[in-house]
Design a protein around this motif. Structure first.
Motif, short mmCIF file in Angstrom:
data_model
loop_
_atom_site.label_atom_id
_atom_site.label_comp_id
_atom_site.label_asym_id
_atom_site.label_seq_id
_atom_site.Cartn_x
_atom_site.Cartn_y
_atom_site.Cartn_z
N PRO A 202 0.80 -1.22 0.00
CA PRO A 202 0.00 0.00 0.00
C PRO A 202 0.84 1.27 0.00
N ALA A 203 2.10 1.18 0.42
CA ALA A 203 2.97 2.35 0.40
C ALA A 203 3.18 2.85 -1.03
N GLU A 204 2.97 1.98 -2.01
CA GLU A 204 3.15 2.40 -3.40
C GLU A 204 2.05 3.36 -3.85
N ALA A 205 0.92 3.37 -3.15
CA ALA A 205 -0.11 4.36 -3.46
C ALA A 205 0.40 5.76 -3.15
N VAL A 206 1.13 5.87 -2.04
CA VAL A 206 1.71 7.16 -1.67
C VAL A 206 2.76 7.58 -2.71
N GLU A 207 3.58 6.62 -3.14
CA GLU A 207 4.60 6.92 -4.15
C GLU A 207 3.96 7.36 -5.47
N LEU A 208 2.83 6.77 -5.81
CA LEU A 208 2.13 7.16 -7.02
C LEU A 208 1.74 8.63 -6.97
N GLU A 230 -2.79 16.95 -4.38
CA GLU A 230 -1.91 15.80 -4.28
C GLU A 230 -1.31 15.66 -2.88
N GLN A 231 -0.83 16.79 -2.31
CA GLN A 231 -0.20 16.71 -1.00
C GLN A 231 -1.20 16.30 0.07
N THR A 232 -2.43 16.78 -0.04
CA THR A 232 -3.46 16.40 0.92
C THR A 232 -3.71 14.90 0.85
N ARG A 233 -3.74 14.37 -0.36
CA ARG A 233 -3.98 12.94 -0.53
C ARG A 233 -2.79 12.14 -0.01
N ILE A 234 -1.59 12.63 -0.26
CA ILE A 234 -0.39 11.95 0.24
C ILE A 234 -0.44 11.86 1.76
N ASN A 235 -0.79 12.97 2.39
CA ASN A 235 -0.85 13.00 3.85
C ASN A 235 -1.92 12.04 4.38
N LYS A 236 -3.07 12.05 3.72
CA LYS A 236 -4.19 11.21 4.16
C LYS A 236 -3.85 9.73 3.98
N LEU A 237 -3.32 9.38 2.82
CA LEU A 237 -2.96 7.98 2.57
C LEU A 237 -1.85 7.51 3.51
N SER A 238 -0.89 8.38 3.76
CA SER A 238 0.20 8.03 4.67
C SER A 238 -0.34 7.73 6.06
N ALA A 239 -1.33 8.52 6.48
CA ALA A 239 -1.91 8.32 7.80
C ALA A 239 -2.71 7.02 7.87
N GLN A 240 -3.19 6.54 6.72
CA GLN A 240 -3.99 5.32 6.70
C GLN A 240 -3.15 4.05 6.58
N LEU A 241 -1.89 4.19 6.25
CA LEU A 241 -1.03 3.03 6.03
C LEU A 241 -0.97 2.07 7.22
N PRO A 242 -0.79 2.56 8.45
CA PRO A 242 -0.69 1.62 9.57
C PRO A 242 -1.89 0.69 9.70
N ALA A 243 -3.06 1.15 9.26
CA ALA A 243 -4.27 0.33 9.39
C ALA A 243 -4.34 -0.78 8.35
N ILE A 245 -1.40 -1.98 6.41
CA ILE A 245 -0.17 -2.75 6.23
C ILE A 245 -0.28 -4.17 6.78
N PRO A 246 -0.98 -4.39 7.91
CA PRO A 246 -1.12 -5.78 8.39
C PRO A 246 -1.78 -6.71 7.37
N PHE A 247 -2.74 -6.21 6.59
CA PHE A 247 -3.35 -7.03 5.54
C PHE A 247 -2.29 -7.46 4.52
N TYR A 248 -1.49 -6.50 4.11
CA TYR A 248 -0.43 -6.75 3.14
C TYR A 248 0.59 -7.75 3.68
N GLN A 249 1.00 -7.55 4.92
CA GLN A 249 2.00 -8.44 5.52
C GLN A 249 1.47 -9.86 5.66
N GLN A 250 0.19 -10.00 5.98
CA GLN A 250 -0.39 -11.33 6.12
C GLN A 250 -0.34 -12.09 4.80
N VAL A 251 -0.69 -11.41 3.72
CA VAL A 251 -0.66 -12.05 2.40
C VAL A 251 0.76 -12.48 2.06
N ARG A 252 1.72 -11.61 2.32
CA ARG A 252 3.11 -11.94 2.03
C ARG A 252 3.61 -13.11 2.89
#
Length: 262
Positions: A202-208, A230-243, A245-252
């Motif tokens: 999901p961190a790649e959404a922020v990079e996009l 764009e910056q507002t979205r970056i900030n918002k998405l970054s704040a949502q990452l912790p919620a 990332i566990p889904f992503y890690q479980q799949v991996r």
């Protein structure tokens, strides 16, 4: 009094719903109606724009899309989804009711990893999932109805006309105009969770979005041109990452990482 009776009649037809994130919506059109319109628009696009002939590119985009579609509601999964990669240098992508998705070749140049492209496609699927097209059309229909009511009331005394037009102005600005930011934020949130559950970082959404912000000014693609910035979205998405990332890690960790290569 005539104004109140008319407005009550109009609003009695409103169908209330709740979006996937719990936001109240007004949806006046049925799912079948929206699907028919989406399919018609998609067929028109396919007639007007050439699709890529490179099978590997189409398979790459379909691979990403199919992983994402495993994490939408079951009734949506049951649809036969169709994905087309259009030969178009503009960096754009879309999803339509009726299970239709389009990606421009220009978007593949910016979303240059499977994770970034998953962020793009997930965002667009999020719009369909949350019935944003239905909501926009419903808002537009209500606004038009309001204008018609105002015209009918044009023969009333000036004080009543002022009341009617004032109420319509509030309705138009408060209902029609304010939702664009909510739609984009909602699609961002749905897409972010979707891609994480599908095994894309999901961190790649922020990079996009950082790539989009780097383009700047009038060069920002149509796909990225809506509010918020764009910056507002970056900030918002970054704040949502912790919620998410566990889904992503479980799949991996379970060895179910997607393998989508162009």
């Amino acid at each position: 009094m005539k104004f109140l009776v008319t407005m009550i009649s109009v609003f009695s037809l409103i169908a209330c719903a709740v979006s996937p994130t719990g936001r109240k919506q007004v949806l006046l059109f049925s799912g079948d109606q929206m699907a028919d319109m989406g399919v018609t628009a998609y067929q028109s696009m396919k007639q007007q724009q050439p699709a890529v002939e490179d099978a590997s590119t189409s398979q790459y985009v379909s691979c990403i899309t199919n992983r994402l579609l495993q994490h939408i509601p079951q009734d949506m999964q049951q649809k036969t989804w169709e994905v087309t990669v259009f030969k178009d240098d503009t960096p754009n992508a879309f999803a339509l009711p009726g299970g239709k998705i389009g990606v421009h070749t220009g978007m593949l140049e910016i979303a240059d990893t499977s994770g970034k492209l998953a962020a793009v496609i997930g965002h667009e699927i999020g719009h369909v999932w949350a019935n944003h097209g239905n909501e926009r059309m419903s808002q537009s229909s209500l606004a038009q109805t309001g204008l018609q009511v105002a015209a009918i009331l044009s023969g009333e005394p000036s004080a009543e006309k002022q009341l009617a037009l004032g109420a319509l102005g509030i309705a138009t600005q408060g209902v029609v105009l304010k939702y664009s930011r909510k739609h984009e934020k909602e699609a961002d949130a749905l897409g972010l969770e979707m891609m994480a559950k599908a095994g894309f970082d999901p961190a790649e959404a922020v990079e996009l979005w950082r790539s989009m912000a780097a383009k700047g000014g009038t060069n920002v693609p149509e796909f990225m041109s809506t509010h918020p910035s764009e910056q507002t979205r970056i900030n918002k998405l970054s704040a949502q990452l912790p919620a998410v990332i566990p889904f992503y890690q479980q799949v991996r960790n379970e060895g179910r990482a997607p393998v989508c290569r162009r």
